[in-house]
Design a protein around this motif. Sequence first.
Motif, PDB file in Angstrom:
ATOM      1  N   ASP A 113      -3.597   5.547   4.530  1.00 29.58           N
ATOM      2  CA  ASP A 113      -4.411   6.538   5.223  1.00 29.58           C
ATOM      3  C   ASP A 113      -5.903   6.330   4.927  1.00 29.58           C
ATOM      4  O   ASP A 113      -6.730   6.364   5.830  1.00 29.58           O
ATOM      5  CB  ASP A 113      -3.969   7.944   4.823  1.00 29.58           C
ATOM      6  CG  ASP A 113      -4.399   8.990   5.827  1.00 29.58           C
ATOM      7  OD1 ASP A 113      -4.298   8.717   7.045  1.00 29.58           O
ATOM      8  OD2 ASP A 113      -4.826  10.075   5.405  1.00 29.58           O
ATOM      9  N   ARG A 114      -6.247   6.076   3.670  1.00 33.97           N
ATOM     10  CA  ARG A 114      -7.655   5.841   3.313  1.00 33.97           C
ATOM     11  C   ARG A 114      -8.195   4.587   3.984  1.00 33.97           C
ATOM     12  O   ARG A 114      -9.312   4.581   4.501  1.00 33.97           O
ATOM     13  CB  ARG A 114      -7.811   5.729   1.795  1.00 33.97           C
ATOM     14  CG  ARG A 114      -7.822   7.068   1.087  1.00 33.97           C
ATOM     15  CD  ARG A 114      -8.313   6.908  -0.334  1.00 33.97           C
ATOM     16  NE  ARG A 114      -7.547   5.897  -1.048  1.00 33.97           N
ATOM     17  CZ  ARG A 114      -6.691   6.161  -2.040  1.00 33.97           C
ATOM     18  NH1 ARG A 114      -6.507   7.384  -2.434  1.00 33.97           N
ATOM     19  NH2 ARG A 114      -6.046   5.184  -2.627  1.00 33.97           N
ATOM     20  N   ARG A 115      -7.399   3.525   3.981  1.00 28.31           N
ATOM     21  CA  ARG A 115      -7.845   2.283   4.631  1.00 28.31           C
ATOM     22  C   ARG A 115      -7.964   2.491   6.142  1.00 28.31           C
ATOM     23  O   ARG A 115      -8.872   1.956   6.775  1.00 28.31           O
ATOM     24  CB  ARG A 115      -6.862   1.148   4.318  1.00 28.31           C
ATOM     25  CG  ARG A 115      -7.301  -0.188   4.845  1.00 28.31           C
ATOM     26  CD  ARG A 115      -8.545  -0.690   4.125  1.00 28.31           C
ATOM     27  NE  ARG A 115      -8.931  -1.981   4.697  1.00 28.31           N
ATOM     28  CZ  ARG A 115     -10.175  -2.324   4.974  1.00 28.31           C
ATOM     29  NH1 ARG A 115     -11.166  -1.518   4.693  1.00 28.31           N
ATOM     30  NH2 ARG A 115     -10.439  -3.480   5.505  1.00 28.31           N
ATOM     31  N   VAL A 131      -8.877   5.240   7.605  1.00 26.69           N
ATOM     32  CA  VAL A 131     -10.145   5.956   7.820  1.00 26.69           C
ATOM     33  C   VAL A 131     -11.312   4.966   7.832  1.00 26.69           C
ATOM     34  O   VAL A 131     -12.183   5.012   8.707  1.00 26.69           O
ATOM     35  CB  VAL A 131     -10.356   7.036   6.729  1.00 26.69           C
ATOM     36  CG1 VAL A 131     -11.774   7.582   6.760  1.00 26.69           C
ATOM     37  CG2 VAL A 131      -9.350   8.157   6.883  1.00 26.69           C
ATOM     38  N   GLU A 132     -11.323   4.045   6.862  1.00 24.21           N
ATOM     39  CA  GLU A 132     -12.400   3.050   6.781  1.00 24.21           C
ATOM     40  C   GLU A 132     -12.422   2.162   8.028  1.00 24.21           C
ATOM     41  O   GLU A 132     -13.479   1.897   8.598  1.00 24.21           O
ATOM     42  CB  GLU A 132     -12.212   2.170   5.540  1.00 24.21           C
ATOM     43  CG  GLU A 132     -12.352   2.902   4.232  1.00 24.21           C
ATOM     44  CD  GLU A 132     -11.843   2.082   3.049  1.00 24.21           C
ATOM     45  OE1 GLU A 132     -11.430   0.913   3.242  1.00 24.21           O
ATOM     46  OE2 GLU A 132     -11.855   2.603   1.926  1.00 24.21           O
ATOM     47  N   TYR A 154       0.838  -1.189   0.000  1.00 26.46           N
ATOM     48  CA  TYR A 154       0.000   0.000   0.000  1.00 26.46           C
ATOM     49  C   TYR A 154       0.876   1.243   0.000  1.00 26.46           C
ATOM     50  O   TYR A 154       1.901   1.292   0.667  1.00 26.46           O
ATOM     51  CB  TYR A 154      -0.882   0.039   1.260  1.00 26.46           C
ATOM     52  CG  TYR A 154      -2.109  -0.840   1.227  1.00 26.46           C
ATOM     53  CD1 TYR A 154      -2.056  -2.169   0.809  1.00 26.46           C
ATOM     54  CD2 TYR A 154      -3.328  -0.354   1.651  1.00 26.46           C
ATOM     55  CE1 TYR A 154      -3.189  -2.971   0.817  1.00 26.46           C
ATOM     56  CE2 TYR A 154      -4.462  -1.153   1.661  1.00 26.46           C
ATOM     57  CZ  TYR A 154      -4.375  -2.458   1.229  1.00 26.46           C
ATOM     58  OH  TYR A 154      -5.505  -3.246   1.237  1.00 26.46           O
ATOM     59  N   LYS A 188      -3.021  10.576   8.584  1.00 28.32           N
ATOM     60  CA  LYS A 188      -3.888  11.609   9.153  1.00 28.32           C
ATOM     61  C   LYS A 188      -5.199  11.058   9.702  1.00 28.32           C
ATOM     62  O   LYS A 188      -6.004  11.822  10.207  1.00 28.32           O
ATOM     63  CB  LYS A 188      -4.192  12.654   8.080  1.00 28.32           C
ATOM     64  CG  LYS A 188      -2.962  13.274   7.488  1.00 28.32           C
ATOM     65  CD  LYS A 188      -3.313  14.090   6.273  1.00 28.32           C
ATOM     66  CE  LYS A 188      -2.062  14.313   5.455  1.00 28.32           C
ATOM     67  NZ  LYS A 188      -2.344  14.548   4.078  1.00 28.32           N
ATOM     68  N   PHE A 189      -5.418   9.761   9.606  1.00 29.62           N
ATOM     69  CA  PHE A 189      -6.720   9.235   9.981  1.00 29.62           C
ATOM     70  C   PHE A 189      -6.973   9.241  11.483  1.00 29.62           C
ATOM     71  O   PHE A 189      -8.098   9.133  11.915  1.00 29.62           O
ATOM     72  CB  PHE A 189      -6.955   7.836   9.401  1.00 29.62           C
ATOM     73  CG  PHE A 189      -6.119   6.740   9.997  1.00 29.62           C
ATOM     74  CD1 PHE A 189      -6.570   6.021  11.096  1.00 29.62           C
ATOM     75  CD2 PHE A 189      -4.894   6.402   9.446  1.00 29.62           C
ATOM     76  CE1 PHE A 189      -5.816   4.982  11.628  1.00 29.62           C
ATOM     77  CE2 PHE A 189      -4.142   5.371   9.966  1.00 29.62           C
ATOM     78  CZ  PHE A 189      -4.605   4.672  11.058  1.00 29.62           C
ATOM     79  N   ASP A 228      -0.863   7.037   0.870  1.00 31.80           N
ATOM     80  CA  ASP A 228      -2.238   7.511   0.685  1.00 31.80           C
ATOM     81  C   ASP A 228      -3.237   6.365   0.864  1.00 31.80           C
ATOM     82  O   ASP A 228      -4.281   6.538   1.482  1.00 31.80           O
ATOM     83  CB  ASP A 228      -2.382   8.142  -0.704  1.00 31.80           C
ATOM     84  CG  ASP A 228      -3.696   8.869  -0.874  1.00 31.80           C
ATOM     85  OD1 ASP A 228      -4.080   9.612   0.053  1.00 31.80           O
ATOM     86  OD2 ASP A 228      -4.350   8.672  -1.925  1.00 31.80           O
ATOM     87  N   GLN A 229      -2.924   5.193   0.335  1.00 29.71           N
ATOM     88  CA  GLN A 229      -3.798   4.039   0.485  1.00 29.71           C
ATOM     89  C   GLN A 229      -3.884   3.602   1.954  1.00 29.71           C
ATOM     90  O   GLN A 229      -4.951   3.224   2.434  1.00 29.71           O
ATOM     91  CB  GLN A 229      -3.303   2.873  -0.365  1.00 29.71           C
ATOM     92  CG  GLN A 229      -3.497   3.077  -1.852  1.00 29.71           C
ATOM     93  CD  GLN A 229      -2.798   2.000  -2.667  1.00 29.71           C
ATOM     94  OE1 GLN A 229      -1.690   1.581  -2.341  1.00 29.71           O
ATOM     95  NE2 GLN A 229      -3.460   1.559  -3.728  1.00 29.71           N
ATOM     96  N   LYS A 240     -13.561   3.992  11.221  1.00 29.22           N
ATOM     97  CA  LYS A 240     -15.020   4.139  11.227  1.00 29.22           C
ATOM     98  C   LYS A 240     -15.684   2.835  11.656  1.00 29.22           C
ATOM     99  O   LYS A 240     -16.596   2.834  12.491  1.00 29.22           O
ATOM    100  CB  LYS A 240     -15.503   4.540   9.834  1.00 29.22           C
ATOM    101  CG  LYS A 240     -17.000   4.706   9.736  1.00 29.22           C
ATOM    102  CD  LYS A 240     -17.417   5.089   8.327  1.00 29.22           C
ATOM    103  CE  LYS A 240     -18.926   5.147   8.225  1.00 29.22           C
ATOM    104  NZ  LYS A 240     -19.382   5.334   6.857  1.00 29.22           N
TER     105      LYS A 240
END
Length: 123
Positions: free
Chosen positions: A53-55, A57-58, A47, A113-114, A50-51, A61
């Motif tokens: 960080d996006r994962r 965030v998911e 990863y 940043k998540f 950026d990937q 949540k």
Amino acid sequence: MSASGETPPRICHLGLAAIVGCTVMLTGCAGHDFEATASRPGKFQYYSCDQLDRRGVELLKRERELTALIDKARQGPGGEIAIALAYRNEYNTVKGDLIAIEQTGTQRNCTLKFRTVSEQAVR
């Protein structure tokens, strides 16, 4: 057994209580120490930052959703059993993946940043 060949209800209830008790005790064994091993090593090695960080965030949540469901289940009778059956494995996997993402990000010097500043201080 009674003369009619049926098991007395009292014995059935005791057996059920023993099974439930063992289940609750065993779910305590799969507690927080399991989180670190719930994720496969190297799962996020390919990863990008950026990937990751996006994962993150998911997963964060989903962790919050599961925490709310677990808290709600604890309020009812048999809540620990419901937690063990419905939520504990997924919760441990999510926590393990979050740890793996943070470790991978640290190894790559990523700025993830998540997590909020207060959450990063707690970890």
